[in-house]
Design an enzyme around this catalytic site. Structure first.
Site, PDB file in Angstrom:
ATOM      1  N   GLN A   1      65.535 288.208  46.353  1.00 23.93           N
ATOM      2  CA  GLN A   1      66.286 286.943  46.492  1.00 23.93           C
ATOM      3  C   GLN A   1      67.676 287.049  45.869  1.00 23.93           C
ATOM      4  O   GLN A   1      68.624 286.400  46.324  1.00 23.93           O
ATOM      5  CB  GLN A   1      65.518 285.789  45.819  1.00 23.93           C
ATOM      6  CG  GLN A   1      64.279 285.341  46.551  1.00 23.93           C
ATOM      7  CD  GLN A   1      63.026 286.014  46.019  1.00 23.93           C
ATOM      8  OE1 GLN A   1      63.076 287.138  45.539  1.00 23.93           O
ATOM      9  NE2 GLN A   1      61.896 285.336  46.124  1.00 23.93           N
TER      10      GLN A   1
ATOM     11  N   ARG B   1      62.192 278.696  50.844  1.00 28.18           N
ATOM     12  CA  ARG B   1      61.636 278.988  49.524  1.00 28.18           C
ATOM     13  C   ARG B   1      62.571 278.378  48.488  1.00 28.18           C
ATOM     14  O   ARG B   1      63.640 277.892  48.807  1.00 28.18           O
ATOM     15  CB  ARG B   1      61.384 280.489  49.305  1.00 28.18           C
ATOM     16  CG  ARG B   1      62.253 281.478  49.960  1.00 28.18           C
ATOM     17  CD  ARG B   1      63.635 281.705  49.387  1.00 28.18           C
ATOM     18  NE  ARG B   1      63.707 281.669  47.947  1.00 28.18           N
ATOM     19  CZ  ARG B   1      64.752 281.267  47.279  1.00 28.18           C
ATOM     20  NH1 ARG B   1      65.848 280.846  47.895  1.00 28.18           N
ATOM     21  NH2 ARG B   1      64.760 281.259  45.970  1.00 28.18           N
ATOM     22  N   GLY B   2      62.105 278.433  47.221  1.00 25.09           N
ATOM     23  CA  GLY B   2      62.852 277.749  46.167  1.00 25.09           C
ATOM     24  C   GLY B   2      62.224 276.374  45.966  1.00 25.09           C
ATOM     25  O   GLY B   2      62.027 275.639  46.937  1.00 25.09           O
ATOM     26  N   ALA B   3      61.920 276.051  44.693  1.00 29.76           N
ATOM     27  CA  ALA B   3      61.094 274.878  44.414  1.00 29.76           C
ATOM     28  C   ALA B   3      61.597 273.572  45.066  1.00 29.76           C
ATOM     29  O   ALA B   3      60.858 272.916  45.811  1.00 29.76           O
ATOM     30  CB  ALA B   3      60.928 274.718  42.917  1.00 29.76           C
TER      31      ALA B   3
ATOM     32  N   ASP C   1      60.368 276.650  38.564  1.00 29.70           N
ATOM     33  CA  ASP C   1      59.418 276.143  39.557  1.00 29.70           C
ATOM     34  C   ASP C   1      58.514 275.070  38.981  1.00 29.70           C
ATOM     35  O   ASP C   1      57.961 274.250  39.712  1.00 29.70           O
ATOM     36  CB  ASP C   1      58.575 277.294  40.124  1.00 29.70           C
ATOM     37  CG  ASP C   1      59.414 278.102  41.095  1.00 29.70           C
ATOM     38  OD1 ASP C   1      60.247 278.910  40.625  1.00 29.70           O
ATOM     39  OD2 ASP C   1      59.284 277.878  42.314  1.00 29.70           O
TER      40      ASP C   1
ATOM     41  N   ARG D   1      52.015 276.494  49.046  1.00 30.67           N
ATOM     42  CA  ARG D   1      52.298 277.365  47.891  1.00 30.67           C
ATOM     43  C   ARG D   1      51.870 276.613  46.627  1.00 30.67           C
ATOM     44  O   ARG D   1      52.037 275.403  46.558  1.00 30.67           O
ATOM     45  CB  ARG D   1      53.785 277.761  47.818  1.00 30.67           C
ATOM     46  CG  ARG D   1      54.152 278.826  48.864  1.00 30.67           C
ATOM     47  CD  ARG D   1      55.538 279.376  48.665  1.00 30.67           C
ATOM     48  NE  ARG D   1      55.591 280.381  47.625  1.00 30.67           N
ATOM     49  CZ  ARG D   1      56.734 280.924  47.190  1.00 30.67           C
ATOM     50  NH1 ARG D   1      57.887 280.542  47.711  1.00 30.67           N
ATOM     51  NH2 ARG D   1      56.728 281.839  46.246  1.00 30.67           N
TER      52      ARG D   1
ATOM     53  N   ASN E   1      58.859 280.377  36.313  1.00 33.01           N
ATOM     54  CA  ASN E   1      59.937 280.727  37.250  1.00 33.01           C
ATOM     55  C   ASN E   1      59.658 282.117  37.812  1.00 33.01           C
ATOM     56  O   ASN E   1      58.664 282.762  37.457  1.00 33.01           O
ATOM     57  CB  ASN E   1      61.300 280.661  36.549  1.00 33.01           C
ATOM     58  CG  ASN E   1      62.455 280.723  37.525  1.00 33.01           C
ATOM     59  OD1 ASN E   1      62.462 279.991  38.527  1.00 33.01           O
ATOM     60  ND2 ASN E   1      63.414 281.592  37.306  1.00 33.01           N
ATOM     61  N   LYS E   2      60.526 282.566  38.674  1.00 35.80           N
ATOM     62  CA  LYS E   2      60.370 283.850  39.376  1.00 35.80           C
ATOM     63  C   LYS E   2      59.979 284.980  38.436  1.00 35.80           C
ATOM     64  O   LYS E   2      60.546 285.086  37.338  1.00 35.80           O
ATOM     65  CB  LYS E   2      61.687 284.160  40.101  1.00 35.80           C
ATOM     66  CG  LYS E   2      61.729 285.452  40.876  1.00 35.80           C
ATOM     67  CD  LYS E   2      60.588 285.632  41.848  1.00 35.80           C
ATOM     68  CE  LYS E   2      60.461 284.509  42.854  1.00 35.80           C
ATOM     69  NZ  LYS E   2      59.169 284.543  43.580  1.00 35.80           N
TER      70      LYS E   2
HETATM   71  O1  MRU Z   1      59.351 282.644  45.464  1.00 32.86           O
HETATM   72  P1  MRU Z   1      60.579 281.777  45.547  1.00 32.86           P
HETATM   73  O2  MRU Z   1      61.752 282.483  46.142  1.00 32.86           O
HETATM   74  O3  MRU Z   1      60.287 280.440  46.165  1.00 32.86           O
HETATM   75  O4  MRU Z   1      60.933 281.516  44.023  1.00 32.86           O
HETATM   76  C1  MRU Z   1      62.042 280.707  43.712  1.00 32.86           C
HETATM   77  C2  MRU Z   1      62.344 280.697  42.281  1.00 32.86           C
HETATM   78  O5  MRU Z   1      61.599 281.165  41.458  1.00 32.86           O
HETATM   79  C3  MRU Z   1      63.569 279.965  41.873  1.00 32.86           C
HETATM   80  O6  MRU Z   1      64.168 280.598  40.799  1.00 32.86           O
HETATM   81  C4  MRU Z   1      63.131 278.543  41.486  1.00 32.86           C
HETATM   82  O7  MRU Z   1      62.432 277.967  42.547  1.00 32.86           O
HETATM   83  C5  MRU Z   1      64.239 277.694  41.156  1.00 32.86           C
HETATM   84  S1  MRU Z   1      65.093 277.261  42.616  1.00 32.86           S
HETATM   85  C6  MRU Z   1      66.193 276.078  42.372  1.00 32.86           C
END
Ligand code: MRU
Length: 346
Positions: A198, A54-56, A239, A96, A249-250
């Site tokens: 996270q 996970r994470g963009a 994201d 996703r 973002n999250k």
């Molecule tokens: O749902 P996730 O854990 O994939 O969400 C990730 C985030 O929102 C991060 O803050 C974002 O991707 C930036 S990661 C460098």
């Protein structure tokens, strides 16, 4: 571009072995460090959907290697290998919806596929490795640029996980915290980031691996933390960033930005330009992922007759007006609302 040893120093969420993609199962951290082998594009798509990766930026890089696995599987076996690879790319694209890095990386892979090459497998692997290495290099650059802004700051709050686990290595917002920590004393606070935690499971673990002290807070403690004057900046990743500078973002990021404005705390977004969606003008055009209510609901409410439901959007959009700085590898945009958003970085 190959990664240098220094760039490989942080934990590796993704490892290419030559015939598989090893994915660190982030659902099991911090208790268990378990890598699963993805052997085809379907395995990679499942790893993304299920949040093992996970994470963009990490999602984009994993998808790129997913395309490599697809070419490996179909190239030698079928005259129609390109159609099969395109079908796998479509599958990966559905894994996703919000992180634009996924679609950006798949577009890069498609462009490479469309070029005639005597060795398509070598060309496609080189493209995935370049995407991976360039992400790590961008993170190091952003780390330095963001740390410049933090000079003299005493405390920061970060949200979600934006570190090596969420990227090719080093991290975006967490990369800035890493770079700043090398230069100066800095109190780092991490929000736990419900419902997947996270912050509590991943960010706290990553920082502790490198002996960077971190103080965990409940998400609901952020306003009170700001009120105490302990932090100068909130630092988050992204994201998807739209051309005007709005940031998806999250979930919880928007709330932090509103609180930051109320308390005179500055708000920094750190993301590579691969997170910018140049084709979208503002944040209300971004598709926000909503995940299964089961991720929120205690088991006792999962019975059919239960009248308790849950709404589980996993991202939100912070309007550009609430953002003090957007840090990318191509430069920093200060007060993006007062100019042309991030368009000057194109
Ligand atoms: O749902 P996730 O854990 O994939 O969400 C990730 C985030 O929102 C991060 O803050 C974002 O991707 C930036 S990661 C460098």
């Amino acid at each position: 571009m190959k990664m240098t040893r220094q760039q490989k120093e942080t934990v590796q969420a993704l490892q290419w072995t030559g015939d598989a993609l090893k994915v660190l199962d982030q659902r099991r951290l911090p208790e268990h460090i378990i890598y699963d082998d993805c052997k085809d594009a379907n395995d990679v798509a499942k790893a993304i959907t299920s949040m093992r990766v996970r994470g963009a930026p990490a999602i984009g890089i994993a998808a790129a290697y997913g395309v490599v696995l697809s070419v490996r599987k179909h190239y030698a076996q079928s005259n129609h290998w390109r159609q099969k690879v395109v079908a796998d790319i479509d599958l990966l694209a559905k894994s996703r919806p919000t992180a634009v890095n996924l679609f950006w990386a798949l577009d890069q892979m498609k462009a490479t596929l469309s070029q005639q090459s005597t060795n398509p497998l070598a060309a496609i692997l080189a493209c995935a490795e370049r995407i991976h290495a360039e992400d790590v290099a961008a993170n190091h650059k952003m780390g330095e640029l963001g740390a410049d802004l933090l000079m003299g700051a005493k405390g920061v709050l970060t949200h979600c996980n934006t570190g090596a686990l969420a990227t090719g290595g080093y991290g975006t917002a967490l990369g800035v915290i890493r770079s700043a920590h090398r230069r100066q004393a800095l109190n780092v606070y991490a929000g736990e980031t419900r419902p997947w935690l996270q912050g509590a499971r991943l960010t706290a673990w990553e920082l502790s691996q490198e002996h960077i002290p971190v103080t965990l807070i409940a998400d609901s403690a952020a306003a009170w933390l700001m009120k105490t004057g302990a932090i100068d900046w909130v630092i988050v990743g992204a994201d998807r960033i739209t051309a005007n500078g709005d940031v998806a973002n999250k979930i919880g990021t928007y709330g932090l930005a509103v609180l930051a404005q109320q308390h005179g705390v500055k708000f920094m977004v750190v993301a590579p330009t691969t997170t910018i969606d140049w084709g979208i003008n503002q944040g209300d055009q971004i598709k926000i992922e909503e995940r299964d209510a089961k991720e929120l609901l205690p088991d006792c409410y999962l019975e059919e007759e239960s009248i308790v439901s849950a709404w589980n959007p996993v991202f939100d959009v912070t309007p550009v007006e609430l953002i003090s700085a957007i840090v990318t590898e191509r430069g920093v945009v200060l007060n993006p609302a007062t100019g042309q958003g991030v368009r000057g970085l194109k």
